[in-house]
Design a protein around this motif. Structure first.
Motif, PDB file in Angstrom:
ATOM      1  N   LEU A 150      41.199 -46.380 -53.798  1.00 24.77           N
ATOM      2  CA  LEU A 150      42.025 -45.481 -54.533  1.00 24.77           C
ATOM      3  C   LEU A 150      43.474 -46.887 -55.503  1.00 24.77           C
ATOM      4  CD1 LEU A 150      43.897 -42.901 -52.496  1.00 24.77           C
ATOM      5  CD2 LEU A 150      42.188 -42.444 -54.246  1.00 24.77           C
ATOM      6  N   SER A 151      43.515 -47.050 -56.375  1.00 25.12           N
ATOM      7  CA  SER A 151      44.057 -47.598 -57.127  1.00 25.12           C
ATOM      8  C   SER A 151      44.980 -47.059 -57.945  1.00 25.12           C
ATOM      9  CB  SER A 151      43.059 -48.837 -58.271  1.00 25.12           C
ATOM     10  OG  SER A 151      41.811 -49.088 -57.243  1.00 25.12           O
ATOM     11  N   GLU A 152      46.099 -47.232 -58.111  1.00 27.94           N
ATOM     12  CA  GLU A 152      47.373 -47.173 -59.082  1.00 27.94           C
ATOM     13  C   GLU A 152      48.287 -47.559 -59.617  1.00 27.94           C
ATOM     14  OE1 GLU A 152      49.591 -43.392 -56.737  1.00 27.94           O
ATOM     15  OE2 GLU A 152      49.912 -45.306 -55.395  1.00 27.94           O
ATOM     16  N   GLN A 153      48.160 -47.392 -60.545  1.00 28.85           N
ATOM     17  CA  GLN A 153      49.854 -48.113 -61.079  1.00 28.85           C
ATOM     18  C   GLN A 153      51.183 -47.161 -61.820  1.00 28.85           C
ATOM     19  OE1 GLN A 153      48.587 -50.717 -64.466  1.00 28.85           O
ATOM     20  NE2 GLN A 153      49.561 -52.299 -63.962  1.00 28.85           N
ATOM     21  N   ALA A 154      51.897 -47.384 -62.199  1.00 33.23           N
ATOM     22  CA  ALA A 154      53.373 -46.579 -62.499  1.00 33.23           C
ATOM     23  C   ALA A 154      52.457 -47.084 -64.344  1.00 33.23           C
ATOM     24  CB  ALA A 154      54.883 -47.455 -62.535  1.00 33.23           C
ATOM     25  N   MET A 155      53.255 -45.784 -64.773  1.00 32.85           N
ATOM     26  CA  MET A 155      53.610 -45.826 -66.750  1.00 32.85           C
ATOM     27  C   MET A 155      54.513 -47.018 -66.996  1.00 32.85           C
ATOM     28  SD  MET A 155      51.759 -42.805 -67.262  1.00 32.85           S
ATOM     29  CE  MET A 155      51.239 -43.034 -68.659  1.00 32.85           C
ATOM     30  N   SER A 156      54.735 -47.595 -68.079  1.00 30.97           N
ATOM     31  CA  SER A 156      55.591 -48.384 -68.525  1.00 30.97           C
ATOM     32  C   SER A 156      56.692 -46.617 -69.412  1.00 30.97           C
ATOM     33  CB  SER A 156      55.585 -49.316 -69.657  1.00 30.97           C
ATOM     34  OG  SER A 156      54.931 -48.197 -70.623  1.00 30.97           O
ATOM     35  N   THR A 157      55.651 -45.515 -69.990  1.00 29.34           N
ATOM     36  CA  THR A 157      56.539 -44.498 -69.630  1.00 29.34           C
ATOM     37  C   THR A 157      57.101 -43.202 -69.245  1.00 29.34           C
ATOM     38  OG1 THR A 157      54.416 -43.312 -70.447  1.00 29.34           O
ATOM     39  CG2 THR A 157      55.349 -44.819 -72.035  1.00 29.34           C
ATOM     40  N   ILE A 228      49.049 -45.482 -75.932  1.00 31.01           N
ATOM     41  CA  ILE A 228      49.762 -44.816 -76.801  1.00 31.01           C
ATOM     42  C   ILE A 228      49.462 -44.278 -78.229  1.00 31.01           C
ATOM     43  CG2 ILE A 228      51.652 -43.501 -78.322  1.00 31.01           C
ATOM     44  CD1 ILE A 228      53.322 -44.524 -75.267  1.00 31.01           C
ATOM     45  N   GLU A 229      48.487 -43.613 -78.551  1.00 31.14           N
ATOM     46  CA  GLU A 229      48.121 -43.332 -79.822  1.00 31.14           C
ATOM     47  C   GLU A 229      48.076 -42.294 -80.645  1.00 31.14           C
ATOM     48  OE1 GLU A 229      45.670 -46.274 -80.467  1.00 31.14           O
ATOM     49  OE2 GLU A 229      45.716 -46.902 -78.538  1.00 31.14           O
ATOM     50  N   PRO A 230      47.841 -42.437 -81.807  1.00 29.44           N
ATOM     51  CA  PRO A 230      47.814 -40.809 -83.340  1.00 29.44           C
ATOM     52  C   PRO A 230      47.228 -40.136 -82.866  1.00 29.44           C
ATOM     53  CG  PRO A 230      46.929 -43.019 -84.351  1.00 29.44           C
ATOM     54  CD  PRO A 230      46.825 -43.383 -82.770  1.00 29.44           C
ATOM     55  N   PRO A 231      47.071 -38.438 -82.540  1.00 34.51           N
ATOM     56  CA  PRO A 231      46.077 -37.448 -82.577  1.00 34.51           C
ATOM     57  C   PRO A 231      44.984 -37.933 -82.703  1.00 34.51           C
ATOM     58  CG  PRO A 231      48.648 -37.404 -83.618  1.00 34.51           C
ATOM     59  CD  PRO A 231      48.222 -38.672 -83.211  1.00 34.51           C
ATOM     60  N   ASN A 232      44.559 -37.717 -81.636  1.00 35.27           N
ATOM     61  CA  ASN A 232      42.706 -37.498 -82.162  1.00 35.27           C
ATOM     62  C   ASN A 232      42.508 -39.129 -81.212  1.00 35.27           C
ATOM     63  OD1 ASN A 232      42.442 -34.648 -82.669  1.00 35.27           O
ATOM     64  ND2 ASN A 232      43.135 -35.432 -84.637  1.00 35.27           N
ATOM     65  N   GLY A 233      43.138 -39.730 -80.674  1.00 41.72           N
ATOM     66  CA  GLY A 233      42.897 -41.188 -80.366  1.00 41.72           C
ATOM     67  C   GLY A 233      42.828 -42.451 -80.929  1.00 41.72           C
ATOM     68  N   SER A 234      41.875 -43.515 -81.139  1.00 40.19           N
ATOM     69  CA  SER A 234      41.773 -44.999 -81.740  1.00 40.19           C
ATOM     70  C   SER A 234      39.841 -45.278 -81.236  1.00 40.19           C
ATOM     71  CB  SER A 234      42.788 -45.402 -81.325  1.00 40.19           C
ATOM     72  OG  SER A 234      44.109 -45.125 -81.994  1.00 40.19           O
ATOM     73  N   PRO A 235      40.044 -45.611 -81.817  1.00 32.26           N
ATOM     74  CA  PRO A 235      38.098 -46.409 -81.681  1.00 32.26           C
ATOM     75  C   PRO A 235      38.530 -47.588 -80.701  1.00 32.26           C
ATOM     76  CG  PRO A 235      38.668 -46.912 -84.198  1.00 32.26           C
ATOM     77  CD  PRO A 235      39.961 -46.072 -83.702  1.00 32.26           C
ATOM     78  N   ALA A 236      39.579 -48.378 -81.085  1.00 31.79           N
ATOM     79  CA  ALA A 236      40.580 -49.116 -79.555  1.00 31.79           C
ATOM     80  C   ALA A 236      41.908 -49.354 -79.177  1.00 31.79           C
ATOM     81  CB  ALA A 236      40.550 -50.728 -80.820  1.00 31.79           C
ATOM     82  N   THR A 238      45.262 -49.403 -78.870  1.00 28.76           N
ATOM     83  CA  THR A 238      46.681 -49.889 -79.396  1.00 28.76           C
ATOM     84  C   THR A 238      47.527 -51.039 -78.147  1.00 28.76           C
ATOM     85  OG1 THR A 238      46.761 -48.278 -80.683  1.00 28.76           O
ATOM     86  CG2 THR A 238      48.476 -49.170 -80.779  1.00 28.76           C
ATOM     87  N   THR A 239      48.025 -52.019 -78.967  1.00 30.44           N
ATOM     88  CA  THR A 239      48.506 -52.760 -77.518  1.00 30.44           C
ATOM     89  C   THR A 239      49.888 -52.991 -78.000  1.00 30.44           C
ATOM     90  OG1 THR A 239      47.855 -55.039 -78.854  1.00 30.44           O
ATOM     91  CG2 THR A 239      46.576 -54.461 -76.612  1.00 30.44           C
ATOM     92  N   PRO A 240      50.899 -52.611 -76.720  1.00 26.50           N
ATOM     93  CA  PRO A 240      50.520 -53.205 -75.034  1.00 26.50           C
ATOM     94  C   PRO A 240      49.999 -52.006 -74.368  1.00 26.50           C
ATOM     95  CG  PRO A 240      52.511 -53.202 -75.123  1.00 26.50           C
ATOM     96  CD  PRO A 240      52.750 -53.590 -76.816  1.00 26.50           C
ATOM     97  N   MET A 241      48.988 -52.015 -73.626  1.00 24.39           N
ATOM     98  CA  MET A 241      48.811 -50.848 -72.515  1.00 24.39           C
ATOM     99  C   MET A 241      50.456 -50.174 -72.208  1.00 24.39           C
ATOM    100  SD  MET A 241      45.089 -51.238 -71.510  1.00 24.39           S
ATOM    101  CE  MET A 241      43.731 -51.000 -72.294  1.00 24.39           C
ATOM    102  N   VAL A 242      50.150 -48.683 -71.566  1.00 25.81           N
ATOM    103  CA  VAL A 242      51.585 -48.068 -70.812  1.00 25.81           C
ATOM    104  C   VAL A 242      51.392 -48.343 -69.534  1.00 25.81           C
ATOM    105  CG1 VAL A 242      52.304 -47.191 -72.777  1.00 25.81           C
ATOM    106  CG2 VAL A 242      50.551 -45.825 -71.486  1.00 25.81           C
ATOM    107  N   ALA A 243      49.775 -48.477 -69.554  1.00 22.06           N
ATOM    108  CA  ALA A 243      49.248 -48.724 -67.865  1.00 22.06           C
ATOM    109  C   ALA A 243      47.819 -49.438 -67.810  1.00 22.06           C
ATOM    110  CB  ALA A 243      49.004 -47.729 -67.151  1.00 22.06           C
ATOM    111  N   ASP A 244      47.586 -50.950 -67.449  1.00 25.10           N
ATOM    112  CA  ASP A 244      46.449 -50.799 -66.673  1.00 25.10           C
ATOM    113  C   ASP A 244      46.014 -51.238 -65.250  1.00 25.10           C
ATOM    114  OD1 ASP A 244      44.123 -52.473 -66.499  1.00 25.10           O
ATOM    115  OD2 ASP A 244      45.217 -54.781 -67.940  1.00 25.10           O
ATOM    116  N   VAL A 245      45.401 -50.391 -64.751  1.00 20.82           N
ATOM    117  CA  VAL A 245      44.807 -50.135 -63.402  1.00 20.82           C
ATOM    118  C   VAL A 245      43.601 -50.847 -62.901  1.00 20.82           C
ATOM    119  CG1 VAL A 245      44.523 -48.891 -61.624  1.00 20.82           C
ATOM    120  CG2 VAL A 245      45.972 -47.471 -63.792  1.00 20.82           C
TER     121      VAL A 245
END
Length: 248
Positions: A150-157, A228-236, A238-245
């Motif tokens: 198990l690994s976990e991290q808090a989200m900045s949001t 956090i991305e636009p609806p339907n997501g992005s191909p890459a 968008t930084t910064p990430m709100v979590a990086d586990v």
């Protein structure tokens, strides 16, 4: 004989007459070329209901057709003065008879379509239920594996991301539970592997704040990210990430 008997054409073809009316009308048919022609034409139309694609009609079909017949006023045909003159059918009467026949065919087609749609809906619901059952069984197997990590991290949001990986199953489970994303934005999950570009692991819907995803080959990844991305997501991402586990 009055001309009112001519108005029984549609009801006779649809078998909506009583025994007395049927006997009277059949005697009339022996004398009236116009009515015989219309009976033949209407029967050809309603015969389409016996096609191979026909299925059992819905219970309301007969009631609807009978109601349509009762509302449809049929005008008497132009009876020729001389036997040699061809029978004349008024356009308005023919349009009304055609409308009755079309109502029968349309109602039958509707019944078949409803049956097909309902049958497909049942199949789809069964497929979804079976897929959910298999997915739940797989999640339980991964979480209860003897080598689960198990690994976990808090989200900045707000909220957390928890990742469970199992080498035995060569898969992992990503569990996200967070606060709502900004308006007009969604959360997107990513897996990051050595020497490769981040790969999409799932896009949440607008307003969705929780998700559970099974990811094949996850033990070979180094990170699970959330952006956090636009609806339907992005191909890459968008930084910064709100979590990086970190998985290693």
């Amino acid at each position: 004989m009055t001309t009112e008997i001519h108005t029984l054409v549609g009801a006779y073809v649809l078998d909506a007459v009583d025994d007395i009316e049927r006997a009277s009308f059949e005697r009339h048919l022996r004398e009236c070329d116009s009515c015989r022609t219309e009976v033949t034409e209407l029967r050809e139309t309603t015969a389409q209901l016996a096609h191979d694609t026909w299925s059992v009609p819905p219970p309301w079909l007969r009631e609807n057709v009978m109601a349509e017949v009762s509302r449809t006023r049929q005008l008497p045909p132009n009876v020729p003065d001389a036997p040699a003159a061809p029978p004349v059918r008024t356009p308005s009467r023919w349009r009304r008879l055609t409308a009755v026949a079309a109502a029968v065919v349309a109602a039958a087609g509707t019944g078949t379509a409803v049956f097909v749609v309902q049958d497909q809906r049942v199949r789809d619901e069964r497929a979804v239920a079976e897929a959910a059952r298999l997915n739940e069984a797989r999640v339980r197997a991964i979480l209860s594996a003897p080598d689960v990590k198990l690994s976990e991290q808090a989200m900045s949001t707000g909220g957390r991301v928890t990742v469970a990986t199992s080498q035995l199953h060569n898969a992992g489970v990503v569990m996200l539970a967070g606060e709502a994303a900004p308006a007009g934005r969604v959360y997107q999950l990513w897996t990051i592997r050595p020497g490769g570009d981040p790969q999409n692991a799932g896009v949440l819907r607008e307003g969705q704040t929780a998700e559970l995803v099974v990811v094949d080959g996850l033990p070979g990844a180094t990170d699970v990210g959330v952006t956090i991305e636009p609806p339907n997501g992005s191909p890459a991402p968008t930084t910064p990430m709100v979590a990086d586990v970190k998985l290693t």
